[in-house]
Design a protein around this motif. Structure first.
Motif, PDB file in Angstrom:
ATOM      1  N   SER A 244     -52.433  39.614 -11.138  1.00 36.58           N
ATOM      2  CA  SER A 244     -52.692  41.071 -10.998  1.00 36.58           C
ATOM      3  C   SER A 244     -51.376  41.813 -10.687  1.00 36.58           C
ATOM      4  O   SER A 244     -50.660  42.620 -11.504  1.00 36.58           O
ATOM      5  N   GLY A 245     -50.372  41.016 -10.190  1.00 37.25           N
ATOM      6  CA  GLY A 245     -48.632  40.601 -10.438  1.00 37.25           C
ATOM      7  C   GLY A 245     -48.202  41.549  -9.240  1.00 37.25           C
ATOM      8  O   GLY A 245     -47.007  42.015  -8.869  1.00 37.25           O
ATOM      9  N   ALA A 246     -49.230  41.840  -8.768  1.00 41.33           N
ATOM     10  CA  ALA A 246     -49.326  42.383  -7.033  1.00 41.33           C
ATOM     11  C   ALA A 246     -48.151  41.236  -5.941  1.00 41.33           C
ATOM     12  O   ALA A 246     -48.505  40.669  -6.032  1.00 41.33           O
ATOM     13  N   MET A 247     -47.476  42.006  -5.433  1.00 40.78           N
ATOM     14  CA  MET A 247     -46.581  41.465  -4.542  1.00 40.78           C
ATOM     15  C   MET A 247     -46.595  41.206  -3.260  1.00 40.78           C
ATOM     16  O   MET A 247     -47.149  42.445  -2.409  1.00 40.78           O
ATOM     17  N   VAL A 248     -47.105  40.108  -1.819  1.00 40.17           N
ATOM     18  CA  VAL A 248     -47.309  40.373  -0.917  1.00 40.17           C
ATOM     19  C   VAL A 248     -45.666  39.784   0.226  1.00 40.17           C
ATOM     20  O   VAL A 248     -45.759  38.416  -0.553  1.00 40.17           O
ATOM     21  N   THR A 249     -45.488  40.129   1.163  1.00 33.34           N
ATOM     22  CA  THR A 249     -44.394  39.197   2.027  1.00 33.34           C
ATOM     23  C   THR A 249     -44.789  38.958   2.741  1.00 33.34           C
ATOM     24  O   THR A 249     -45.895  39.860   4.151  1.00 33.34           O
ATOM     25  N   VAL A 250     -45.109  37.495   3.345  1.00 32.14           N
ATOM     26  CA  VAL A 250     -45.729  36.456   4.445  1.00 32.14           C
ATOM     27  C   VAL A 250     -44.918  36.229   5.617  1.00 32.14           C
ATOM     28  O   VAL A 250     -43.725  35.813   4.625  1.00 32.14           O
ATOM     29  N   ASP A 251     -45.298  35.769   6.546  1.00 36.56           N
ATOM     30  CA  ASP A 251     -44.442  34.669   7.641  1.00 36.56           C
ATOM     31  C   ASP A 251     -45.109  33.667   7.093  1.00 36.56           C
ATOM     32  O   ASP A 251     -46.380  33.096   8.026  1.00 36.56           O
ATOM     33  N   ALA A 252     -44.563  32.939   6.737  1.00 43.25           N
ATOM     34  CA  ALA A 252     -45.170  31.520   6.143  1.00 43.25           C
ATOM     35  C   ALA A 252     -45.162  30.335   7.469  1.00 43.25           C
ATOM     36  O   ALA A 252     -46.658  29.839   7.006  1.00 43.25           O
ATOM     37  N   THR A 253     -44.275  30.804   8.221  1.00 42.81           N
ATOM     38  CA  THR A 253     -45.106  29.087   8.874  1.00 42.81           C
ATOM     39  C   THR A 253     -46.095  29.591  10.010  1.00 42.81           C
ATOM     40  O   THR A 253     -46.192  29.323  10.144  1.00 42.81           O
ATOM     41  N   GLY A 254     -45.770  31.337  10.231  1.00 40.24           N
ATOM     42  CA  GLY A 254     -47.439  31.977  11.077  1.00 40.24           C
ATOM     43  C   GLY A 254     -48.309  31.806  10.483  1.00 40.24           C
ATOM     44  O   GLY A 254     -49.388  31.008  10.642  1.00 40.24           O
ATOM     45  N   PHE A 255     -47.850  31.813   8.777  1.00 37.01           N
ATOM     46  CA  PHE A 255     -49.568  31.798   7.533  1.00 37.01           C
ATOM     47  C   PHE A 255     -49.926  30.845   7.641  1.00 37.01           C
ATOM     48  O   PHE A 255     -51.403  30.740   7.037  1.00 37.01           O
ATOM     49  N   ARG A 256     -49.226  29.540   7.561  1.00 32.83           N
ATOM     50  CA  ARG A 256     -49.060  28.205   7.658  1.00 32.83           C
ATOM     51  C   ARG A 256     -50.427  27.718   7.791  1.00 32.83           C
ATOM     52  O   ARG A 256     -51.898  27.250   6.964  1.00 32.83           O
TER      53      ARG A 256
ATOM     54  N   ASP B  74     -52.022  23.271  -7.888  1.00 32.03           N
ATOM     55  CA  ASP B  74     -50.691  23.056  -7.557  1.00 32.03           C
ATOM     56  C   ASP B  74     -50.107  22.569  -6.571  1.00 32.03           C
ATOM     57  O   ASP B  74     -51.007  22.627  -5.667  1.00 32.03           O
ATOM     58  N   GLU B  75     -49.513  21.823  -6.727  1.00 31.14           N
ATOM     59  CA  GLU B  75     -48.965  20.321  -4.989  1.00 31.14           C
ATOM     60  C   GLU B  75     -48.808  21.569  -3.610  1.00 31.14           C
ATOM     61  O   GLU B  75     -49.273  21.706  -2.883  1.00 31.14           O
ATOM     62  N   ALA B  76     -48.332  22.725  -4.480  1.00 28.55           N
ATOM     63  CA  ALA B  76     -47.335  23.553  -3.252  1.00 28.55           C
ATOM     64  C   ALA B  76     -48.646  24.240  -2.879  1.00 28.55           C
ATOM     65  O   ALA B  76     -48.724  25.049  -1.333  1.00 28.55           O
ATOM     66  N   GLU B  77     -49.856  24.764  -3.634  1.00 29.38           N
ATOM     67  CA  GLU B  77     -51.369  25.054  -2.825  1.00 29.38           C
ATOM     68  C   GLU B  77     -51.555  24.529  -2.277  1.00 29.38           C
ATOM     69  O   GLU B  77     -52.185  24.595  -1.694  1.00 29.38           O
ATOM     70  N   VAL B  78     -51.904  23.046  -2.448  1.00 27.58           N
ATOM     71  CA  VAL B  78     -52.583  22.292  -1.723  1.00 27.58           C
ATOM     72  C   VAL B  78     -51.493  21.724  -0.221  1.00 27.58           C
ATOM     73  O   VAL B  78     -52.410  22.250   0.980  1.00 27.58           O
ATOM     74  N   ASN B  79     -50.431  21.422  -0.222  1.00 25.97           N
ATOM     75  CA  ASN B  79     -48.969  21.624   0.629  1.00 25.97           C
ATOM     76  C   ASN B  79     -48.314  22.571   1.203  1.00 25.97           C
ATOM     77  O   ASN B  79     -48.331  22.430   3.207  1.00 25.97           O
ATOM     78  N   PHE B  80     -48.661  23.619   0.842  1.00 18.88           N
ATOM     79  CA  PHE B  80     -48.141  24.552   1.476  1.00 18.88           C
ATOM     80  C   PHE B  80     -46.308  24.595   1.748  1.00 18.88           C
ATOM     81  O   PHE B  80     -46.244  24.929   2.878  1.00 18.88           O
ATOM     82  N   PRO B  81     -45.109  23.883   0.909  1.00 23.76           N
ATOM     83  CA  PRO B  81     -44.839  24.301   1.712  1.00 23.76           C
ATOM     84  C   PRO B  81     -43.555  24.892   2.316  1.00 23.76           C
ATOM     85  O   PRO B  81     -42.367  24.750   1.629  1.00 23.76           O
ATOM     86  N   TYR B  82     -43.387  25.753   3.059  1.00 22.35           N
ATOM     87  CA  TYR B  82     -42.856  27.087   3.042  1.00 22.35           C
ATOM     88  C   TYR B  82     -42.500  27.664   4.137  1.00 22.35           C
ATOM     89  O   TYR B  82     -44.040  27.464   5.231  1.00 22.35           O
ATOM     90  N   ASP B  83     -41.066  27.512   4.527  1.00 22.93           N
ATOM     91  CA  ASP B  83     -40.833  28.536   6.055  1.00 22.93           C
ATOM     92  C   ASP B  83     -39.675  30.187   5.782  1.00 22.93           C
ATOM     93  O   ASP B  83     -40.084  30.554   4.395  1.00 22.93           O
TER      94      ASP B  83
ATOM     95  N   ASP C 104     -53.820  29.167   9.264  1.00 22.35           N
ATOM     96  CA  ASP C 104     -54.634  29.785   8.426  1.00 22.35           C
ATOM     97  C   ASP C 104     -55.191  29.606   6.969  1.00 22.35           C
ATOM     98  O   ASP C 104     -56.347  29.401   6.671  1.00 22.35           O
ATOM     99  N   TYR C 105     -53.671  29.375   5.938  1.00 26.87           N
ATOM    100  CA  TYR C 105     -53.928  29.215   4.818  1.00 26.87           C
ATOM    101  C   TYR C 105     -54.412  27.937   4.551  1.00 26.87           C
ATOM    102  O   TYR C 105     -55.840  28.022   3.989  1.00 26.87           O
ATOM    103  N   LEU C 106     -54.386  26.250   5.024  1.00 27.47           N
ATOM    104  CA  LEU C 106     -54.554  25.383   5.052  1.00 27.47           C
ATOM    105  C   LEU C 106     -56.177  25.687   5.404  1.00 27.47           C
ATOM    106  O   LEU C 106     -57.196  24.884   4.815  1.00 27.47           O
ATOM    107  N   LYS C 107     -56.289  26.353   6.302  1.00 29.17           N
ATOM    108  CA  LYS C 107     -58.177  26.221   6.785  1.00 29.17           C
ATOM    109  C   LYS C 107     -58.716  26.939   5.833  1.00 29.17           C
ATOM    110  O   LYS C 107     -60.071  26.558   5.665  1.00 29.17           O
ATOM    111  N   GLN C 108     -58.393  27.880   5.374  1.00 29.43           N
ATOM    112  CA  GLN C 108     -59.059  28.848   4.037  1.00 29.43           C
ATOM    113  C   GLN C 108     -59.298  27.649   3.012  1.00 29.43           C
ATOM    114  O   GLN C 108     -60.881  27.942   2.502  1.00 29.43           O
TER     115      GLN C 108
END
Length: 300
Positions: free
Chosen positions: A239-251, A220-229, A253-257
């Motif tokens: 799995s339905g598992a829920m996780v809350t993250v600070d998207a700004t600080g996580f971006r 998905d476009e969002a999975e590639v660009n991670f447009p979250y803050d 690391d996410y894009l690197k992975q």
């Protein structure tokens, strides 16, 4: 807006009409591309290689492309293709409200079916989740296009997936050299058995059997660009598992992975001479078809 973008095709409900529009637009674009003059007949030629008989060079094609191609005999042109569709629940994800990953893959698969049918190449359909599921034998007869379209329309992404096991099963099932077109987000349901290394091992079995393989890695476009803050809650699609993250600080690391994830597939596929085509759901369909054509030309 391009007529071949997912957004422009959203209003067209019938899959066969979407595919027809994509292929016709794509072929029209070939007239102004380096493939001018090939249209749907590109499979009837291959690049001239040292040692080939110069008498087989098609000088009309050379006049149009300034490149040497030789004519191929009819027995060489037939290619059996199999669409291999990922039915994992994660394929149903969309953040943009446009096509889901699965809808994008379905439209792309339908377009390739239309294109191959025009070339009289047999096309079959296979789907998988934790094992191989639907199987539509490869045929080129009149009416088979409608059968493939109907079967694609019925498929739904609802399960978990085991791609390495499915690829191993597929490699054992194919009895003749074929073109395998894999449509997947390559996201594992089980991190212990769905790593890029495990999937590459499954692709290696397909290649060992003499099959050509194209991996359409669709995200998905969002999975590639991670447009979250800020704080964002994410749900695992399978799995339905829920996780809350600070998207700004996580971006970062996410894009690197993500880059490492894609690079693992790119490098692994390259070693196996497998065509790796990374796409996202915002990309026009002619881009994906062009990648298919480039890969096919290199194999001819």
């Amino acid at each position: 807006m391009s007529l071949l973008t997912p957004e422009s095709l959203q209003s067209i409900q019938r899959l066969d009409l979407r595919a027809r529009m994509v292929v016709r637009g794509f072929l029209q674009g070939l007239h102004s591309s380096p493939f001018q003059g090939f249209s749907v007949q590109f499979s009837e030629h291959r690049r001239y290689n040292r040692g080939d008989d110069p008498r087989l060079i098609d000088w009309l094609v050379y006049a149009k492309t300034d490149k040497y191609y030789t004519k191929r005999f009819e027995a060489e042109t037939n290619l059996t293709g199999y669409l291999v569709m990922d039915l994992s629940k994660s394929m149903g994800f969309t953040e943009s409200g446009s096509m889901t990953k699965f809808e994008y893959c379905t439209c792309l698969a339908a377009s390739l079916t239309y294109l191959m049918t025009m070339q009289q190449d047999p096309v079959g359909l296979i789907s998988f989740d934790e094992k191989m599921r639907a199987l539509l034998p490869a045929r080129s007869r009149r009416g088979h296009l409608g059968d493939v379209m109907a079967a694609l329309t019925r498929l739904k992404p609802t399960g978990r997936t085991d791609l390495p096991a499915s690829l191993t099963q597929l490699a054992a099932m194919l009895k003749q050299h074929s073109l395998v077109m894999l449509f997947s987000d390559l996201l594992p349901s089980d991190t212990e058995t769905g790593s890029p290394e495990d999937v590459i091992s499954g692709l290696a079995r397909l290649r060992h059997g003499g099959n050509d393989v194209i991996v359409f890695h669709v995200m998905d476009e969002a999975e590639v660009n991670f447009p979250y803050d800020g704080p964002v809650q994410f749900e695992d699609a399978e799995s339905g598992a829920m996780v809350t993250v600070d998207a700004t600080g996580f971006r970062e690391d996410y894009l690197k992975q993500l880059d490492e994830f894609r690079e693992a597939y790119r490098a692994g596929c390259h070693k196996l001479h497998v065509d790796y085509v990374p796409l996202d759901t915002s990309m026009p369909f002619d881009k994906a078809l062009t990648e298919y054509l480039l890969g096919r030309q290199q194999r001819l």
